[in-house]
Scaffold this active site. Structure first.
Site, mmCIF file in Angstrom:
data_model
loop_
_atom_site.group_PDB
_atom_site.id
_atom_site.type_symbol
_atom_site.label_atom_id
_atom_site.label_comp_id
_atom_site.label_asym_id
_atom_site.label_seq_id
_atom_site.Cartn_x
_atom_site.Cartn_y
_atom_site.Cartn_z
ATOM 1 N N ASP A 113 -5.470 2.680 -3.832
ATOM 2 C CA ASP A 113 -6.941 2.549 -3.051
ATOM 3 C C ASP A 113 -7.194 3.930 -2.258
ATOM 4 O OD1 ASP A 113 -5.100 2.017 -1.235
ATOM 5 O OD2 ASP A 113 -6.101 0.015 -0.634
ATOM 6 N N ARG A 114 -6.311 4.591 -2.245
ATOM 7 C CA ARG A 114 -6.471 5.657 -1.093
ATOM 8 C C ARG A 114 -6.776 6.949 -1.831
ATOM 9 N NH1 ARG A 114 -2.884 5.357 4.418
ATOM 10 N NH2 ARG A 114 -3.671 3.262 5.000
ATOM 11 N N SER A 164 0.852 -1.144 0.043
ATOM 12 C CA SER A 164 0.012 -0.164 0.078
ATOM 13 C C SER A 164 0.901 1.214 -0.103
ATOM 14 C CB SER A 164 -0.978 -0.014 1.138
ATOM 15 O OG SER A 164 -1.921 1.209 0.951
ATOM 16 N N HIS A 165 0.627 2.059 1.012
ATOM 17 C CA HIS A 165 1.398 3.266 1.159
ATOM 18 C C HIS A 165 2.882 3.079 1.917
ATOM 19 C CE1 HIS A 165 -0.896 2.236 4.604
ATOM 20 N NE2 HIS A 165 -0.053 2.906 5.401
ATOM 21 N N ASP A 216 -2.466 6.554 -3.583
ATOM 22 C CA ASP A 216 -1.158 6.080 -2.869
ATOM 23 C C ASP A 216 -0.454 4.953 -3.568
ATOM 24 O OD1 ASP A 216 -3.146 4.093 -2.527
ATOM 25 O OD2 ASP A 216 -2.509 3.180 -0.559
ATOM 26 N N ASP A 276 -0.776 1.706 -4.086
ATOM 27 C CA ASP A 276 -1.627 0.603 -4.596
ATOM 28 C C ASP A 276 -2.846 1.249 -5.443
ATOM 29 O OD1 ASP A 276 -2.613 0.984 -1.919
ATOM 30 O OD2 ASP A 276 -3.529 -1.004 -2.347
HETATM 31 C C1 G1P Z 1 -4.347 1.542 8.325
HETATM 32 C C2 G1P Z 1 -5.622 2.250 8.265
HETATM 33 C C3 G1P Z 1 -6.891 1.720 8.062
HETATM 34 C C4 G1P Z 1 -6.688 0.789 6.591
HETATM 35 C C5 G1P Z 1 -5.600 0.214 6.542
HETATM 36 C C6 G1P Z 1 -5.208 -0.397 5.407
HETATM 37 O O1 G1P Z 1 -4.570 0.533 9.211
HETATM 38 O O2 G1P Z 1 -5.825 3.099 9.571
HETATM 39 O O3 G1P Z 1 -8.007 2.743 7.992
HETATM 40 O O4 G1P Z 1 -7.920 0.119 6.426
HETATM 41 O O5 G1P Z 1 -4.337 0.967 6.883
HETATM 42 O O6 G1P Z 1 -5.182 0.675 4.497
HETATM 43 P P1 G1P Z 1 -3.904 0.704 10.692
HETATM 44 O O7 G1P Z 1 -2.353 1.011 10.355
HETATM 45 O O8 G1P Z 1 -4.467 1.838 11.313
HETATM 46 O O9 G1P Z 1 -4.088 -0.629 11.366
HETATM 47 ZN ZN ZN Z 2 -3.247 1.449 -0.218
#
Ligand code: G1P
Ligand code: ZN
Length: 544
Positions: A282-283, A113-114, A278, A280
Site C-alpha cells: 500500500d505504500r 505492513s512495512h 512496502d 503489503d
Molecule cells: C504510520 C504512518 C501513518 C499510516 C500508518 C499505517 O502510523 O505514520 O501515516 O497510516 O503507519 O500505514 P504511525 O506509526 O505514525 O501511527
Molecule cells: Zn503497508
C-alpha cells in the site's frame, strides 16, 4: 464435518490500532491467540454469517497458518463464502478491490505492513469492512470489547487444510471457498484507470525504470503489470519474489530502507525513474535521478496533473490529506477550487470522504497515496499514476517537480523519527509540550510568531464522529509547522515522530538542502520538547 466449540479465555491488549492488530509473530503463535481475535471479528462484524469474506495477506511468515485457521473458523461460523488469494496472497489494495467487487461483507488482511517479517518479526490481522476500507473505530471497538470477554471459539473438526496453490472453487463444510489469482482483478482495475497505451509507448521508446518490490507482496503485481502488460524490459522489477522474511530486510520504501534503489537511480545505469512499495503493497516511494519526490509533494503533483489520466479526466471532487502531511496539496486544491480535508493519521479517516464522493485523491506523508478506486492507499497505483504523467508530459521527474514548485511554491518537509524510545519518556515529552500549548498560541519561538498551538482534534464532516489527541501542532504565522506525534503502529517501546514543514514560494530559494532549510524549526522542536534530554538520543533514528 462437525463444529467444535473450544473454551478459551481473553488475552490482554487485543486492541486493533489504526492498522489492525499488530504484534510479534510469537504472540500470534500462542495457543488460542489468533483464534480469539478472529472469533471476536466473526462475533461482532455485521453481514458475515451467510455473506462473503475476503482473505489474504502479504506472504510473511505465519501467513499461511493464519489463512488456514481463518478458513476453518469461517466455515464453523457460518460464513457463506470466502474469496482467498492463491497461496494465501493478496496485497492490501488488491484485497480492498476484491471486497468491493465481490460485494463482500468484509475482509481479513494478514500483514504487518512495512514491519520486518520472519519468525522473529511482526504479524498482523486487520479487518476491513464492506466498503473495502479499514474498519472504523466503532467496529474495532466492538471487536476489542468482544476480545475482552470471549470464552469460546468455533472450529470445524476433522477438516483438512484447503489446497491454496491452485485457483478454483471448493467447499469447506457448507462454505464455498474461491481461490482467486491475486493479481488479475487488480491489474484489470489499473488498466481502467491509466492510459496503458501511452505507458506502453513510453517503455517502447526506451524509457528505463526500476521497481523494487523489497521481497514483498508487490513483486507478482509489478511483474504482471509493468513487464507483462506494459512491456517494461524483464529485470525492471527487482526483489520481485515475496519471501516470508522479506530477505531479512525492512520492507519500508523510504530513503533509509530503500537506499539500494536510491543509489541505483542516482548511479550510472541510466535509469529515469525508480519506485518501491512496502510489505503489503500500500505504500510507495517514487524518485528520479537527483530528485526524490516527498510523498506530500507527490500527492500535490498527482492532484495537479490528474485530468491527464483517464480515471480522473473529469476532475477531482476533493483532496484529503492526513494532518502531518504537508500543505502542498492544499495549494493545489485551492487553485483547482476544490475542498481539501485535513484528517487524523491513518487511512481509515479517508473512508467516509471517499464513500461520500467528497474526496477523490488522498495521501499521507508516510508514503501513502491513493484514490477512490479502492479504500486503501495503493503503492503500484501511485507508480502507474506517475508513469502516466511522465508519458503524457515527456519530461523528467525533476522537471515535473521543478515546474510544480515554480507554479505552487515549494514545501520543504521532513519527518524525524525516534524509534523504540522508552514509553514513559515519550509520554513525558508529549505532556511537556502539551503543557505549553496555551502559552505558545499567539506567542513566538525563535522570533517566529505562532498563530496556533493545539492538540489536533477532528470531527468527520460526513458522519460527525470525532477523534481527539491526534498530534501536537505548532502552526506558525508564515505557514511553517512543527508537529509532535506518537506512533500508533510500533510494536516495542514508543516511536516519537516530529514533522517539520516550511513553505517557500520564491523559486530562487527553492534549491536549499531540506534539513538545512528546516534548521530553525528543528531547533525550535528541540527547544520546546527537550528531545535529547528526554529520549536520551542525540539524533533521530530515521530521517525522511
Ligand atoms: C504510520 C504512518 C501513518 C499510516 C500508518 C499505517 O502510523 O505514520 O501515516 O497510516 O503507519 O500505514 P504511525 O506509526 O505514525 O501511527
Ligand atoms: Zn503497508
Amino acid at each position: 464435518m462437525s463444529i467444535r466449540t473450544v473454551g478459551t479465555t481473553p488475552f490482554e491488549g487485543q486492541k486493533p490500532g489504526t492498522s489492525g492488530l499488530r504484534k510479534r509473530v510469537s504472540v500470534f503463535q500462542q495457543p488460542h491467540y489468533t483464534e480469539n481475535f478472529v472469533q471476536a471479528v466473526f462475533d461482532t462484524a455485521p453481514g458475515l454469517v451467510g455473506g462473503t469474506l475476503v482473505v489474504g495477506g502479504d506472504g510473511r511468515f505465519h501467513n499461511l497458518v493464519a489463512v488456514q485457521t481463518i478458513l476453518n473458523m469461517a466455515a464453523a461460523n457460518g460464513i457463506g463464502e470466502v474469496v482467498v488469494g492463491r497461496d494465501g496472497l493478496l496485497s492490501t489494495p488488491a484485497a480492498s478491490n476484491l471486497i468491493r467487487s465481490w460485494k463482500a461483507a468484509g475482509g481479513l488482511i494478514l500483514s504487518a505492513s512495512h514491519n520486518p517479517g520472519g519468525p522473529k518479526g511482526d504479524f498482523g490481522i486487520k479487518y476491513n469492512t464492506s466498503n473495502g476500507g479499514p474498519a472504523p473505530e466503532s467496529v474495532t471497538d466492538a471487536i476489542f470489547a468482544r476480545t475482552q470477554v470471549i470464552d469460546r471459539y468455533k472450529l470445524l473438526a476433522d477438516a483438512a487444510p484447503i489446497d491454496l496453490s491452485r485457483t478454483g472453487e471448493t467447499y469447506l463444510g457448507a462454505m464455498r471457498v474461491v481461490v482467486v489469482d491475486p493479481v488479475s482483478a487488480y491489474a484489470d482495475l489499473m488498466a481502467t484507470l491509466f492510459d496503458f497505451a501511452a505507458i506502453r509507448a513510453l517503455f517502447a521508446g526506451g524509457f528505463t525504470m526500476r521497481f523494487d518490490a523489497m521481497h514483498a507482496i508487490t513483486g507478482p503485481y509489478a511483474h504482471e503489470i509493468l513487464e507483462n502488460r506494459l512491456g517494461a524490459p524483464a529485470g525492471t522489477v527487482v526483489n520481485g519474489t515475496p519471501l516470508e522474511d522479506f530477505g531479512q530486510g525492512h520492507p519500508d520504501p523510504n530513503l533509509v530502507y530503500a537506499h539500494e534503489l536510491v543509489e541505483a537511480v542516482n548511479g550510472d545505469l541510466g535509469l529515469q525513474f525508480g519506485a518501491a512499495s512496502d510489505g503489503d503493497g500500500d505504500r510507495n516511494m517514487v524518485l528520479g535521478p537527483g530528485q526524490f519526490v516527498t510523498p506530500s509533494d507527490s500527492l500535490a503533483i498527482l492532484a495537479a496533473n490528474a485530468t491527464g489520466v483517464p480515471g480522473y479526466a473529469k476532475g477531482l471532487a476533493g483532496i484529503a490529506r492526513s494532518m502531518p502531511t504537508s500543505q502542498a496539496a492544499d495549494r493545489v486544491a485551492e487553485a483547482l477550487g476544490i475542498d481539501c480535508y485535513e484528517t487524523p493519521t491513518g487511512w481509515k479517516f479517508f473512508g467516509t470522504l471517499l464513500d461520500a464522493g467528497r474526496a477523490t485523491l488522498c495521501g499521507e506523508e508516510s508514503f501513502g497515496t491513493g484514490s477512490d478506486h479502492v479504500r486503501e492507499k495503493d503503492g503500484l497505483w501511485a507508480v502507474l499514476f506517475w508513469l502516466n504523467i511522465l508519458a503524457n508530459q515527456k519530461k523528467s521527474v525533476a522537471e515535473v517537480v521543478a515546474e510544480h514548485w515554480a507554479q505552487y511554491g515549494r514545501t520543504y518537509y521532513s519527518r524525524h523519527d525516534y524509534e523504540e524510545v522508552d514509553s514513559a519518556a515519550a509520554n513525558g515529552l508529549m505532556d511537556h509540550v502539551r503543557g505549553q500549548l496555551g502559552a505558545l498560541t499567539g506567542g513566538s519561538l525563535a522570533g517566529k510568531p505562532i498563530r496556533l498551538a493545539d492538540d489536533f482534534a477532528y470531527t468527520d464532516p460526513v458522519d460527525g464522529s470525532t477523534a481527539t489527541s491526534q498530534g501536537l501542532r505548532l502552526l506558525f504565522e508564515d505557514g511553517a509547522r512543527v508537529v509532535f506525534r506518537l506512533s500508533g503502529t510500533g510494536t516495542s517501546g514508543a516511536t516519537l515522530r516530529i514533522y517539520l514543514e516550511r513553505y517557500e514560494p520564491d523559486s530562487a530559494k527553492q534549491g536549499i538542502e531540506t534539513q538545512e532549510a528546516l534548521a530553525d524549526l528543528i531547533a525550535i522542536a528541540e527547544e520546546v520538547a527537550q528531545i535529547k534530554h528526554r529520549t536520551g538520543r542525540d539524533a533521530p533514528t530515521v530521517i525522511t
